[in-house]
Design an enzyme around this catalytic site. Sequence first.
Site, PDB file in Angstrom:
ATOM      1  N   SER A   1       0.856  -1.189   0.000  1.00  0.00           N
ATOM      2  CA  SER A   1       0.000   0.000   0.000  1.00  0.00           C
ATOM      3  C   SER A   1       0.891   1.239   0.000  1.00  0.00           C
ATOM      4  O   SER A   1       2.059   1.165   0.417  1.00  0.00           O
ATOM      5  CB  SER A   1      -0.862   0.020   1.265  1.00  0.00           C
ATOM      6  OG  SER A   1      -1.483   1.277   1.441  1.00  0.00           O
TER       7      SER A   1
ATOM      8  N   TYR B   1      -1.859  -0.895  10.605  1.00  0.00           N
ATOM      9  CA  TYR B   1      -2.004  -1.179   9.166  1.00  0.00           C
ATOM     10  C   TYR B   1      -0.780  -0.691   8.401  1.00  0.00           C
ATOM     11  O   TYR B   1      -0.204  -1.436   7.588  1.00  0.00           O
ATOM     12  CB  TYR B   1      -3.266  -0.502   8.635  1.00  0.00           C
ATOM     13  CG  TYR B   1      -3.488  -0.720   7.145  1.00  0.00           C
ATOM     14  CD1 TYR B   1      -4.063  -1.907   6.686  1.00  0.00           C
ATOM     15  CD2 TYR B   1      -3.132   0.242   6.203  1.00  0.00           C
ATOM     16  CE1 TYR B   1      -4.265  -2.120   5.326  1.00  0.00           C
ATOM     17  CE2 TYR B   1      -3.330   0.038   4.850  1.00  0.00           C
ATOM     18  CZ  TYR B   1      -3.906  -1.147   4.418  1.00  0.00           C
ATOM     19  OH  TYR B   1      -4.102  -1.352   3.062  1.00  0.00           O
TER      20      TYR B   1
END
Length: 278
Positions: free
Chosen positions: A170, A183
Amino acid sequence: MTESSDQTNPGRTVVTQMSAVYPELAGKVAVVTGAAQGMGATFAEGLATRGVHVVGADINEEQMLATAARINTDLESNALADKPGRVVGARVDVTKPDEHELLAQLALKEFGRVDFWINNAGIFPFALAEEITPEQIGATLSVNVEGVLYGAQAAARHLGPGGAIVNMSSVSALRVRKGRGAYCTSKAAVAHLTESLAVEFGDKGIRVNSIAPGYIDTAMTKWVQEDPIALASALDAVPLHRLGSPEEVFGPLLFLLSDSARYVTGHSIAVDGGSRHV
Ligand SMILES: NC(=O)c1ccc[n+]([C@@H]2O[C@H](COP(=O)([O-])OP(=O)(O)OC[C@H]3O[C@@H](n4cnc5c(N)ncnc54)[C@H](O)[C@@H]3O)[C@@H](O)[C@H]2O)c1
């Protein structure tokens, strides 16, 4: 690539069909995790459209089986799919190493080989650093990091030379975001793990790369899409001023699996509209 405008989201462009064709992929076999919805479902459909057989796996078995059935039915009437692959749905919890091996065995039983492994399943919990619980930390690292490693281990056992693994990282691997510390940490780990795996699996002729998406239009970004202020702020950081579509991530994935990328390993491709900050 053909494009159409999305009436429910003016200003956004939906890519309905990618034009890149890699004929060498036809007849190959891919395992895609987290394929019940979102990007994983798009990857499964896009690969099958190009003749790749797919084992699509998800912790949500019911939705996975429905998605596989829907894709197979759609492909029967898709004139663009000359000799489509088949999608077989299965349940997997990516935090369980043995369940990855079962996916490999399913691919071998159904299609006789495994060529590609797409570690796509992921979770995106919100919790401030002062409040995050051990359970939340454990779940995030377990699904997003251990899940990738266990998938790669199964892939290393079954992929041959020319095989490829793609992990979903990501833009959060490089940038921090309030309430998403676990995350962001997990995705930074995926990017680093990808490099490590590439170094080790190069001996086997297996390439390992990651994709780092920015804001992509899936259930995972519902929170930002439903908050006009957050959306404006998010898109302000994106030079292309819109969310990406799952199809726009599929194009780079296809490239990474193809022979065109046969000398590309240990890298991350950002697919983020040029995102500069969050
Ligand atoms: N959507 C974005 O903007 C974005 C941006 C950057 C990275 N990503 C990453 O891309 C990947 C796909 O994201 P998405 O937006 O399609 O998300 P999504 O939430 O739509 O899909 C994720 C899928 O993973 C499955 N899953 C969750 N835990 C699992 C487990 N333990 N075992 C098996 N399956 C499990 C879910 O059931 C779901 O079907 C994720 O790794 C995500 O972190 C997404």
